[in-house]
Design an enzyme around this catalytic site. Sequence first.
Site, PDB file in Angstrom:
ATOM      1  N   HIS A 171       0.855  -1.191   0.000  1.00 39.38           N
ATOM      2  CA  HIS A 171       0.000   0.000   0.000  1.00 39.38           C
ATOM      3  C   HIS A 171       0.890   1.239   0.000  1.00 39.38           C
ATOM      4  CE1 HIS A 171      -3.511  -2.536   1.625  1.00 39.38           C
ATOM      5  NE2 HIS A 171      -3.646  -2.344   0.331  1.00 39.38           N
ATOM      6  N   GLU A 174       1.739   3.886   2.989  1.00 39.20           N
ATOM      7  CA  GLU A 174       2.181   3.378   4.288  1.00 39.20           C
ATOM      8  C   GLU A 174       3.702   3.425   4.354  1.00 39.20           C
ATOM      9  OE1 GLU A 174       0.130  -0.413   4.316  1.00 39.20           O
ATOM     10  OE2 GLU A 174      -1.820   0.555   4.166  1.00 39.20           O
ATOM     11  N   ARG A 227      -3.096   4.970  -2.193  1.00 38.12           N
ATOM     12  CA  ARG A 227      -2.974   3.610  -1.645  1.00 38.12           C
ATOM     13  C   ARG A 227      -2.730   2.543  -2.715  1.00 38.12           C
ATOM     14  NH1 ARG A 227      -5.618   0.169   2.430  1.00 38.12           N
ATOM     15  NH2 ARG A 227      -6.690  -1.597   1.497  1.00 38.12           N
ATOM     16  N   HIS A 296       2.527  -3.532   6.774  1.00 41.01           N
ATOM     17  CA  HIS A 296       1.590  -2.445   6.467  1.00 41.01           C
ATOM     18  C   HIS A 296       1.612  -1.446   7.620  1.00 41.01           C
ATOM     19  CE1 HIS A 296      -0.993  -4.411   3.255  1.00 41.01           C
ATOM     20  NE2 HIS A 296      -0.218  -5.409   3.630  1.00 41.01           N
ATOM     21  N   GLU A 371       0.610  -4.580  11.014  1.00 47.02           N
ATOM     22  CA  GLU A 371       0.148  -3.196  10.851  1.00 47.02           C
ATOM     23  C   GLU A 371       0.981  -2.392  11.836  1.00 47.02           C
ATOM     24  OE1 GLU A 371      -1.925  -1.928   8.706  1.00 47.02           O
ATOM     25  OE2 GLU A 371      -3.034  -3.658   7.945  1.00 47.02           O
TER      26      GLU A 371
END
Length: 409
Positions: A171, A174, A227, A296, A371
Amino acid sequence: MIRYLLLLALAGAACAEKARFDNYRVHSVLPESEHHLRFLRELEENNDFLFWNDVRAVNASVHIMVPPHKTAQFQEIVDFVGLKSEIYINDVQKLIDAENNNPAARSGIFGWNAYYRLNDIYNWLDSLEAQYPGVVSVVVGGTTYEGREIRGVKVSYKAGNPGVFVEGGIHAREWISPATVTYILNQLLTSQDPAIRDIAENYDWYIFPSFNPDGYEYTHTTNRLWRKTRSRSSSLCYGADPNRNWGFHWMDGGASSSACSETYAGSSAFSEIEARSLSQYISTIADKLSVYLSFHSYSQYLLIPYGFSNAHISNYDTLMDIGKKAINSLSQRYGTKYVVGNIVDVIYVASGGSMDWVRGEYGTPITYTYELRDTGRNGFVLPAEQIIPTGEETLDSVLTILQEARSVI
Ligand SMILES: *[C@@H]1O[C@H](CO)[C@@H](O)[C@H](O)[C@H]1NC(C)=O
Ligand SMILES: [Zn+2]
């Protein structure tokens, strides 16, 4: 007339300006009922506001970016539905301006005090091959829509090691992901810590800082909050979500068939050349892989397969057990708190992700999706001062995963 419009469009493209987010706010709203959740999901589908995180569950806050000209509209909606709302970010542009203002970014020496452009990362990867001959080799994992290489490195100190695949930056916005991945790579090569040397030299590493180079460059040149990929379908909107495009349970929930959606799954499984060519590359080394790690941001989660279903996979207990130890290691240094669990349980259904495909296609035993920092106070725009602390604590947890993995692979 048509020619005139075309000229205008070309002129517009040639001097396309960077998108600005002056006085854009990010609100954190709290769904307190199923009704609130349904309402927020509908609002997200309308694409009227950019949602920075997922609509998850009751009591799990949702971060929504509101442009200044839509403040009144947003307030009306929130009041009408009875949602509690708090401002997390008061001016997104100020945060962007402060994010990467370290002079190191312009000194020409690659490092971890600033975020870098794709070519800086690629030049650094190339320099490692020269610096560590016989250990580091540059590998090309695929090609992008705009014709860029998807460049990575293989790090191997000896033959016969189990393989670890490290994926960053699928993405585009990020940014902490590629920065953390290069931090880990650098530590594997330079750390004198015996525990790090042990995992560095007794695993083979396949490390790709950016799985979405077109998108990453676009976040630097044009729109910091992009993104998706930059492919062009027939519709008005560019790109597909490269982490909804992989061919295992493609479009099986938590992905959109609408081209303008942030989670557009693409016109078919592997419609995106990035996902397609990377899957072909991974297939050539899949029998060597014991571990797959995807990075991510943001939210501070450590996630296990699958994203299409929360049915327990064969080694669910092992992955949860190792995951709990890993987030405990991660918290030691700076107190950063993570949540570990299945994607559906922790976030929401999301199908067509790379980790699901690797696990589903090849049964790779140890697979996690991180994440990274933070929990929304900076969101995607994490200040560069946090790159090194994020890298340190993340590597602490990767070390635990790889130490623990030994007894199960
Ligand atoms: C949400 O939070 C409230 C207040 O803390 C609590 O009473 C309620 O049980 C929570 N609901 C859920 C579904 O977690
Ligand atoms: Zn992501």
